[in-house]
Every structure is written in C-alpha cells, then in structure tokens.
Design a protein around this motif. Structure first.
Motif, PDB file in Angstrom:
ATOM      1  N   TRP A  23       0.883  -1.511   0.288  1.00  8.49           N
ATOM      2  CA  TRP A  23       0.330  -0.277   0.322  1.00  8.49           C
ATOM      3  C   TRP A  23       0.619   1.539   0.219  1.00  8.49           C
ATOM      4  O   TRP A  23       2.006   1.113   0.373  1.00  8.49           O
ATOM      5  CB  TRP A  23      -1.081   0.053   1.423  1.00  8.49           C
ATOM      6  CG  TRP A  23      -2.369  -1.056   1.892  1.00  8.49           C
ATOM      7  CD1 TRP A  23      -2.382  -1.997   2.346  1.00  8.49           C
ATOM      8  CD2 TRP A  23      -2.865  -1.023   0.514  1.00  8.49           C
ATOM      9  NE1 TRP A  23      -2.860  -2.723   1.768  1.00  8.49           N
ATOM     10  CE2 TRP A  23      -3.962  -2.502   1.012  1.00  8.49           C
ATOM     11  CE3 TRP A  23      -3.437  -0.417  -0.309  1.00  8.49           C
ATOM     12  CZ2 TRP A  23      -5.260  -2.441   0.623  1.00  8.49           C
ATOM     13  CZ3 TRP A  23      -4.624  -0.276  -1.128  1.00  8.49           C
ATOM     14  CH2 TRP A  23      -5.654  -1.337  -0.990  1.00  8.49           C
ATOM     15  N   MET A  24       0.112   2.400  -0.789  1.00 13.08           N
ATOM     16  CA  MET A  24       0.795   3.681  -0.750  1.00 13.08           C
ATOM     17  C   MET A  24       0.366   4.645  -0.475  1.00 13.08           C
ATOM     18  O   MET A  24      -1.002   4.501  -1.182  1.00 13.08           O
ATOM     19  CB  MET A  24       2.074   2.936  -2.085  1.00 13.08           C
ATOM     20  CG  MET A  24       2.793   4.788  -2.385  1.00 13.08           C
ATOM     21  SD  MET A  24       3.534   5.237  -3.464  1.00 13.08           S
ATOM     22  CE  MET A  24       2.567   6.325  -4.202  1.00 13.08           C
ATOM     23  N   PRO A  25       0.764   5.887   0.736  1.00 15.58           N
ATOM     24  CA  PRO A  25      -0.539   6.158   1.146  1.00 15.58           C
ATOM     25  C   PRO A  25      -0.419   8.278  -0.651  1.00 15.58           C
ATOM     26  O   PRO A  25       1.104   7.918  -1.185  1.00 15.58           O
ATOM     27  CB  PRO A  25       0.070   7.465   2.218  1.00 15.58           C
ATOM     28  CG  PRO A  25       1.773   7.058   2.202  1.00 15.58           C
ATOM     29  CD  PRO A  25       1.703   5.555   0.970  1.00 15.58           C
ATOM     30  N   ILE A  26      -1.170   7.623  -0.565  1.00 13.05           N
ATOM     31  CA  ILE A  26      -1.231   9.583  -1.297  1.00 13.05           C
ATOM     32  C   ILE A  26      -1.569  11.177  -0.681  1.00 13.05           C
ATOM     33  O   ILE A  26      -3.231  10.833  -0.234  1.00 13.05           O
ATOM     34  CB  ILE A  26      -2.752   9.296  -2.750  1.00 13.05           C
ATOM     35  CG1 ILE A  26      -2.025   8.019  -3.279  1.00 13.05           C
ATOM     36  CG2 ILE A  26      -2.146  10.431  -3.803  1.00 13.05           C
ATOM     37  CD1 ILE A  26      -0.445   8.186  -4.644  1.00 13.05           C
ATOM     38  N   GLU A  27      -0.750  11.574  -0.789  1.00 10.16           N
ATOM     39  CA  GLU A  27      -0.959  12.837   0.283  1.00 10.16           C
ATOM     40  C   GLU A  27      -0.991  13.813  -0.480  1.00 10.16           C
ATOM     41  O   GLU A  27      -0.291  13.875  -1.548  1.00 10.16           O
ATOM     42  CB  GLU A  27      -0.074  12.456   1.325  1.00 10.16           C
ATOM     43  CG  GLU A  27       0.694  11.155   2.018  1.00 10.16           C
ATOM     44  CD  GLU A  27      -0.576  11.907   3.320  1.00 10.16           C
ATOM     45  OE1 GLU A  27      -1.726  12.219   2.659  1.00 10.16           O
ATOM     46  OE2 GLU A  27      -0.432  10.683   3.821  1.00 10.16           O
ATOM     47  N   GLN A  28      -1.369  15.572  -0.264  1.00 15.59           N
ATOM     48  CA  GLN A  28      -1.378  16.001  -0.903  1.00 15.59           C
ATOM     49  C   GLN A  28      -0.635  16.793  -1.098  1.00 15.59           C
ATOM     50  O   GLN A  28      -0.336  17.284  -2.607  1.00 15.59           O
ATOM     51  CB  GLN A  28      -1.948  17.586   0.228  1.00 15.59           C
ATOM     52  CG  GLN A  28      -2.573  18.584  -0.712  1.00 15.59           C
ATOM     53  CD  GLN A  28      -3.415  18.421  -1.916  1.00 15.59           C
ATOM     54  OE1 GLN A  28      -4.596  17.652  -1.461  1.00 15.59           O
ATOM     55  NE2 GLN A  28      -3.818  18.649  -3.025  1.00 15.59           N
ATOM     56  N   ASP A  29       1.022  16.641  -0.539  1.00 19.57           N
ATOM     57  CA  ASP A  29       1.868  17.378  -1.079  1.00 19.57           C
ATOM     58  C   ASP A  29       1.848  16.759  -2.641  1.00 19.57           C
ATOM     59  O   ASP A  29       2.877  16.939  -3.687  1.00 19.57           O
ATOM     60  CB  ASP A  29       3.493  17.165  -0.360  1.00 19.57           C
ATOM     61  CG  ASP A  29       3.774  16.039   0.226  1.00 19.57           C
ATOM     62  OD1 ASP A  29       2.686  14.797   0.135  1.00 19.57           O
ATOM     63  OD2 ASP A  29       4.828  15.674   0.517  1.00 19.57           O
ATOM     64  N   ARG A  30       2.417  15.187  -2.907  1.00 23.86           N
ATOM     65  CA  ARG A  30       2.324  14.529  -4.166  1.00 23.86           C
ATOM     66  C   ARG A  30       1.234  14.848  -4.636  1.00 23.86           C
ATOM     67  O   ARG A  30       1.918  14.758  -6.445  1.00 23.86           O
ATOM     68  CB  ARG A  30       1.782  13.128  -3.996  1.00 23.86           C
ATOM     69  CG  ARG A  30       1.951  12.014  -5.126  1.00 23.86           C
ATOM     70  CD  ARG A  30       2.615  10.449  -4.821  1.00 23.86           C
ATOM     71  NE  ARG A  30       3.217  10.118  -3.929  1.00 23.86           N
ATOM     72  CZ  ARG A  30       4.458   9.903  -4.430  1.00 23.86           C
ATOM     73  NH1 ARG A  30       5.284   9.804  -5.254  1.00 23.86           N
ATOM     74  NH2 ARG A  30       5.408   9.434  -3.202  1.00 23.86           N
ATOM     75  N   ILE A  31       0.244  15.210  -4.412  1.00 26.10           N
ATOM     76  CA  ILE A  31      -0.742  16.050  -5.873  1.00 26.10           C
ATOM     77  C   ILE A  31      -0.564  17.371  -6.635  1.00 26.10           C
ATOM     78  O   ILE A  31      -0.059  17.454  -7.318  1.00 26.10           O
ATOM     79  CB  ILE A  31      -2.000  16.007  -4.863  1.00 26.10           C
ATOM     80  CG1 ILE A  31      -2.408  14.345  -4.432  1.00 26.10           C
ATOM     81  CG2 ILE A  31      -2.748  16.627  -5.900  1.00 26.10           C
ATOM     82  CD1 ILE A  31      -3.902  14.262  -3.948  1.00 26.10           C
ATOM     83  N   ASP A  32       0.645  17.795  -6.070  1.00 29.28           N
ATOM     84  CA  ASP A  32       0.369  19.068  -5.662  1.00 29.28           C
ATOM     85  C   ASP A  32       1.214  19.292  -6.458  1.00 29.28           C
ATOM     86  O   ASP A  32       1.544  20.114  -7.341  1.00 29.28           O
ATOM     87  CB  ASP A  32       1.034  20.684  -4.036  1.00 29.28           C
ATOM     88  CG  ASP A  32      -0.325  20.227  -3.457  1.00 29.28           C
ATOM     89  OD1 ASP A  32      -1.482  20.464  -3.824  1.00 29.28           O
ATOM     90  OD2 ASP A  32       0.061  20.830  -2.036  1.00 29.28           O
ATOM     91  N   MET A  33       3.044  18.478  -5.860  1.00 22.99           N
ATOM     92  CA  MET A  33       3.824  18.236  -7.161  1.00 22.99           C
ATOM     93  C   MET A  33       3.346  17.314  -8.257  1.00 22.99           C
ATOM     94  O   MET A  33       4.157  18.556  -9.407  1.00 22.99           O
ATOM     95  CB  MET A  33       4.961  17.531  -6.981  1.00 22.99           C
ATOM     96  CG  MET A  33       5.357  18.017  -5.331  1.00 22.99           C
ATOM     97  SD  MET A  33       6.927  16.852  -4.749  1.00 22.99           S
ATOM     98  CE  MET A  33       6.525  15.668  -4.128  1.00 22.99           C
ATOM     99  N   PHE A  34       2.436  17.400  -8.577  1.00 22.82           N
ATOM    100  CA  PHE A  34       2.063  15.992 -10.411  1.00 22.82           C
ATOM    101  C   PHE A  34       1.394  18.133 -10.996  1.00 22.82           C
ATOM    102  O   PHE A  34       1.961  17.793 -11.659  1.00 22.82           O
ATOM    103  CB  PHE A  34       1.141  15.625  -9.629  1.00 22.82           C
ATOM    104  CG  PHE A  34       0.827  14.776 -11.113  1.00 22.82           C
ATOM    105  CD1 PHE A  34       1.923  13.791 -11.269  1.00 22.82           C
ATOM    106  CD2 PHE A  34      -0.133  14.534 -12.174  1.00 22.82           C
ATOM    107  CE1 PHE A  34       1.365  12.889 -12.670  1.00 22.82           C
ATOM    108  CE2 PHE A  34      -0.336  14.509 -13.191  1.00 22.82           C
ATOM    109  CZ  PHE A  34       0.232  13.677 -14.020  1.00 22.82           C
TER     110      PHE A  34
END
Length: 156
Positions: A23-34
């Motif tokens: 399992w891998m968490p999807i956090e806001q910082d990853r979304i923002d970087m994308f």
C-alpha cells in the motif's frame, strides 16, 4: 516479488496474476507536485477548502498521477532477470473508475494478459488494477504493453 528468469518463464506467465504491491499513501504534497509538473491545477486537486465542498468531499489525485505510479508499484510485484532492454510501448486501454481521495492508500494488482514473440524479443501486455484501500471498486484499470528486447534490439 516475482522474478521472471527467461523467455519461457515470461511466456508461461500469460494469464496469471503476478502479485500485489504494498500500500502507498497518496498525500496532498504528492498531488501538488504532480499538479506543478503537469500544469493541471484544477481545484479538485489542489484546493482542499473548496474541494471539501465539492463532489468528492476532499481533494483527489489526478488520474494521470495514479497512472504514473504504475512503474513504481509494479516494480514491487515483478522483475525480469537479465539484461534485457525494457521499453514502454504504450497503453491499450485505461479507465479511471474511482477517484483517489487525498489520504487514501493505493496498491497495484498485476496480471500478465498476453505474451507475444517479436523479432527482437517479446511483447508483454500487463493488466494493472490500482486498488484503493477500503473501496470496492478500483481507482484505475490499465493495460500496459512492454517490449523486452534481446541484445538491445529495436521496437520495429
């Protein structure tokens, strides 16, 4: 981790599930970087306050962010032994079924759909099913095609 050691093992894997990633968490910082990398800064991805009132109740990952995680997640599931050239040949079909809300955890379930011999090696079609922890339907189902080429051959 399933290691496919040679052409015969690869061919024999057709029609089988290779396994499931961690399992891998999807956090806001990853979304923002994308969002920064892709230029897609739609509010459903990057504005937590507005998104809380939106259709998903929180920000959601871009579909293409989810898709871009396949190499990382897939590498936890399978590998090819040896020094084959591996080329991403493309996608046959991709569907984004369930949004990945911020804070969710995803994983990749990988199945080999088809293996075909080509002039310089093999063409392998994988089905990647990106699951969301606690959800009945997947985030994404994608058929990805990889060329495995002997001696650094070309795709054509």
């Amino acid at each position: 981790m399933r290691v496919l050691n040679n052409r015969q093992e690869i061919a024999d894997s057709a029609g089988t599930e290779l396994g499931v990633s961690a399992w891998m968490p999807i956090e806001q910082d990853r979304i923002d970087m994308f969002a920064d990398a892709s230029g897609d800064r739609q509010w459903i991805h990057v504005d937590p306050e507005r998104a809380a009132e939106g259709p998903f109740g929180a920000t959601v990952a871009h579909g293409y962010l989810t898709l871009s995680m396949l190499p990382f997640l897939g590498a936890q599931v399978y590998a090819f032994a040896g020094d084959l050239a591996r080329v991403n040949y493309g996608l046959n079909k991709v569907r984004f079924i369930t949004p990945v809300r911020v804070g969710s955890r995803i994983r990749d379930r990988v199945t080999v759909l088809e293996v075909r011999d080509i002039a310089k090696g093999q063409q392998v079609t994988f089905q990647h099913t990106v699951e969301i922890e606690g959800e009945d339907t997947p985030a994404c189902v994608a058929e990805a095609v990889v060329l495995l080429m002997d001696n650094g051959g070309t795709a054509g």
